[in-house]
Design a protein around this motif. Structure first.
Motif, mmCIF file in Angstrom:
data_model
loop_
_atom_site.group_PDB
_atom_site.id
_atom_site.type_symbol
_atom_site.label_atom_id
_atom_site.label_comp_id
_atom_site.label_asym_id
_atom_site.label_seq_id
_atom_site.Cartn_x
_atom_site.Cartn_y
_atom_site.Cartn_z
ATOM 1 N N ASP A 1 0.849 -1.187 0.000
ATOM 2 C CA ASP A 1 0.000 0.000 0.000
ATOM 3 C C ASP A 1 0.886 1.238 0.000
ATOM 4 O O ASP A 1 2.112 1.146 0.136
ATOM 5 N N PHE A 2 0.241 2.418 -0.176
ATOM 6 C CA PHE A 2 0.938 3.699 -0.207
ATOM 7 C C PHE A 2 0.267 4.636 0.790
ATOM 8 O O PHE A 2 -0.963 4.702 0.866
ATOM 9 N N PHE A 3 1.088 5.372 1.547
ATOM 10 C CA PHE A 3 0.575 6.196 2.641
ATOM 11 C C PHE A 3 1.603 7.265 2.976
ATOM 12 O O PHE A 3 2.675 7.331 2.372
ATOM 13 N N PHE A 4 1.312 8.101 3.980
ATOM 14 C CA PHE A 4 2.341 8.935 4.606
ATOM 15 C C PHE A 4 1.922 9.191 6.046
ATOM 16 O O PHE A 4 0.727 9.205 6.367
ATOM 17 N N THR A 5 2.894 9.327 6.914
ATOM 18 C CA THR A 5 2.612 9.297 8.352
ATOM 19 C C THR A 5 1.791 10.485 8.828
ATOM 20 O O THR A 5 1.085 10.381 9.830
ATOM 21 N N SER A 6 1.874 11.620 8.127
ATOM 22 C CA SER A 6 1.108 12.795 8.545
ATOM 23 C C SER A 6 -0.207 12.939 7.788
ATOM 24 O O SER A 6 -0.860 13.981 7.868
ATOM 25 N N CYS A 7 -0.603 11.910 7.082
ATOM 26 C CA CYS A 7 -1.832 11.920 6.286
ATOM 27 C C CYS A 7 -3.037 12.224 7.171
ATOM 28 O O CYS A 7 -3.282 11.531 8.160
ATOM 29 N N PRO A 8 -3.812 13.268 6.830
ATOM 30 C CA PRO A 8 -4.940 13.651 7.675
ATOM 31 C C PRO A 8 -6.270 13.014 7.264
ATOM 32 O O PRO A 8 -7.297 13.300 7.860
ATOM 33 N N THR A 9 -6.243 12.173 6.237
ATOM 34 C CA THR A 9 -7.515 11.654 5.718
ATOM 35 C C THR A 9 -7.642 10.139 5.903
ATOM 36 O O THR A 9 -7.999 9.679 6.983
ATOM 37 N N ILE A 10 -7.296 9.351 4.876
ATOM 38 C CA ILE A 10 -7.618 7.919 4.902
ATOM 39 C C ILE A 10 -6.565 7.026 5.562
ATOM 40 O O ILE A 10 -6.865 5.889 5.920
ATOM 41 N N CYS A 11 -5.336 7.526 5.730
ATOM 42 C CA CYS A 11 -4.258 6.650 6.221
ATOM 43 C C CYS A 11 -4.524 6.026 7.594
ATOM 44 O O CYS A 11 -4.243 4.843 7.787
ATOM 45 N N PRO A 12 -5.043 6.766 8.568
ATOM 46 C CA PRO A 12 -5.307 6.123 9.859
ATOM 47 C C PRO A 12 -6.270 4.941 9.752
ATOM 48 O O PRO A 12 -6.070 3.908 10.403
ATOM 49 N N VAL A 13 -7.277 5.064 8.901
ATOM 50 C CA VAL A 13 -8.210 3.953 8.693
ATOM 51 C C VAL A 13 -7.504 2.795 8.000
ATOM 52 O O VAL A 13 -7.660 1.623 8.376
ATOM 53 N N MET A 14 -6.698 3.114 6.994
ATOM 54 C CA MET A 14 -5.952 2.075 6.281
ATOM 55 C C MET A 14 -5.043 1.295 7.218
ATOM 56 O O MET A 14 -4.960 0.063 7.146
ATOM 57 N N LYS A 15 -4.341 2.006 8.090
ATOM 58 C CA LYS A 15 -3.398 1.311 8.974
ATOM 59 C C LYS A 15 -4.136 0.470 10.019
ATOM 60 O O LYS A 15 -3.670 -0.607 10.397
ATOM 61 N N LYS A 16 -5.295 0.941 10.461
ATOM 62 C CA LYS A 16 -6.107 0.135 11.371
ATOM 63 C C LYS A 16 -6.531 -1.165 10.690
ATOM 64 O O LYS A 16 -6.480 -2.248 11.294
ATOM 65 N N GLU A 17 -6.907 -1.067 9.413
ATOM 66 C CA GLU A 17 -7.311 -2.261 8.671
ATOM 67 C C GLU A 17 -6.111 -3.156 8.354
ATOM 68 O O GLU A 17 -6.207 -4.382 8.425
ATOM 69 N N MET A 18 -4.965 -2.545 8.021
ATOM 70 C CA MET A 18 -3.772 -3.357 7.726
ATOM 71 C C MET A 18 -3.294 -4.091 8.969
ATOM 72 O O MET A 18 -2.725 -5.189 8.868
ATOM 73 N N LEU A 19 -3.522 -3.516 10.143
ATOM 74 C CA LEU A 19 -3.166 -4.205 11.386
ATOM 75 C C LEU A 19 -3.886 -5.540 11.492
ATOM 76 O O LEU A 19 -3.332 -6.511 12.018
ATOM 77 N N ARG A 20 -5.112 -5.595 11.009
ATOM 78 C CA ARG A 20 -5.869 -6.852 11.031
ATOM 79 C C ARG A 20 -5.177 -7.900 10.172
ATOM 80 O O ARG A 20 -5.091 -9.081 10.549
ATOM 81 N N VAL A 21 -4.676 -7.484 9.009
ATOM 82 C CA VAL A 21 -3.951 -8.395 8.120
ATOM 83 C C VAL A 21 -2.659 -8.852 8.798
ATOM 84 O O VAL A 21 -2.314 -10.039 8.804
ATOM 85 N N TYR A 22 -1.944 -7.895 9.372
ATOM 86 C CA TYR A 22 -0.685 -8.180 10.064
ATOM 87 C C TYR A 22 -0.889 -9.172 11.212
ATOM 88 O O TYR A 22 -0.146 -10.161 11.342
ATOM 89 N N GLU A 23 -1.895 -8.929 12.022
ATOM 90 C CA GLU A 23 -2.141 -9.800 13.178
ATOM 91 C C GLU A 23 -2.519 -11.217 12.753
ATOM 92 O O GLU A 23 -2.185 -12.189 13.437
ATOM 93 N N LYS A 24 -3.165 -11.344 11.609
ATOM 94 C CA LYS A 24 -3.570 -12.655 11.120
ATOM 95 C C LYS A 24 -2.391 -13.458 10.580
ATOM 96 O O LYS A 24 -2.305 -14.672 10.781
ATOM 97 N N TYR A 25 -1.451 -12.787 9.893
ATOM 98 C CA TYR A 25 -0.407 -13.512 9.155
ATOM 99 C C TYR A 25 1.023 -13.209 9.604
ATOM 100 O O TYR A 25 1.968 -13.666 8.967
ATOM 101 N N GLN A 26 1.203 -12.493 10.703
ATOM 102 C CA GLN A 26 2.549 -12.076 11.089
ATOM 103 C C GLN A 26 3.484 -13.230 11.419
ATOM 104 O O GLN A 26 4.707 -13.084 11.326
#
Length: 200
Positions: free
Chosen positions: A67-92
């Motif tokens: 995926d593509f993001f930036f740490t100071s993103c004020p819009t969709i990135c926080p939601v994306m990272k919350k969702e990616m955490l689910r993927v990470y926790e499942k397959y880490q």
């Protein structure tokens, strides 16, 4: 821009039944030997949150989500990272699975900033999830021509960058096998369910 393509099987070759319901995305062509050549992620060399160089060889033979993001993103990135955490926790714990999150704000997102960001998410090492930075124009090019997604500077956008919320599922040969909206839980559920189909 992305074209859904059926999986071509050479005569006499038995298809991999486990992967038949996931298409191979992107353009393809038939070479001089009449072999089908599929779109693949181009060579890259980037730096992760620990300062280590990450290249194609680190994910060759592995399944990964990009995926593509930036740490100071004020819009969709926080939601994306919350969702990616689910993927990470499942397959880490699976050594054949990785996540590559590419920063598009390389001036701000140094390895140190990315390390702090990762740790605040609960990602304390880079065994599975790499937060990547590097040459900004190459990251933009990688996003738009390899991953076939939006990644660019745009001063009219909040934070100064425009990027897609897509999570891209990449197989062991560097081919795109799925595109999912990383801001929607049901799409990420589908990604989580699709990963084992090519992980085998």
């Amino acid at each position: 821009m992305i074209i859904l393509l059926a999986i071509a099987c050479k005569p006499g070759n038995k298809p991999d039944v486990s992967q038949l319901d996931l298409p191979i995305l992107g353009e393809r062509y038939v070479d001089d030997n009449q072999d089908t050549v599929y779109h693949r992620i181009a060579d890259f060399s980037l730096v992760n949150q620990l300062g280590d160089t990450i290249t194609n060889s680190d994910v060759t033979g592995k399944v990964y989500v990009a995926d593509f993001f930036f740490t100071s993103c004020p819009t969709i990135c926080p939601v994306m990272k919350k969702e990616m955490l689910r993927v990470y926790e499942k397959y880490q714990e699976n050594p054949n699975f990785k996540i590559l999150s590419h920063s598009i704000d390389v001036a701000h997102d140094t390895p140190e900033v990315l390390k702090d960001y990762a740790e605040r998410l609960g990602v304390n090492d880079a065994r599975t999830w790499n937060f990547l930075t590097g040459d900004q124009e190459k990251i933009f090019e990688l996003g738009q021509t390899s991953y076939l997604t939006t990644a660019m500077a745009d001063q009219l956008e909040p934070g100064g960058f425009l990027h897609s919320g897509a999570f891209l599922l990449i197989d062991q040969q560097g081919r795109i096998r799925g595109v999912y909206d990383g801001t929607k839980s049901d799409q990420v559920d589908r990604l989580i369910n699709d990963i084992p189909k090519i992980l085998k």
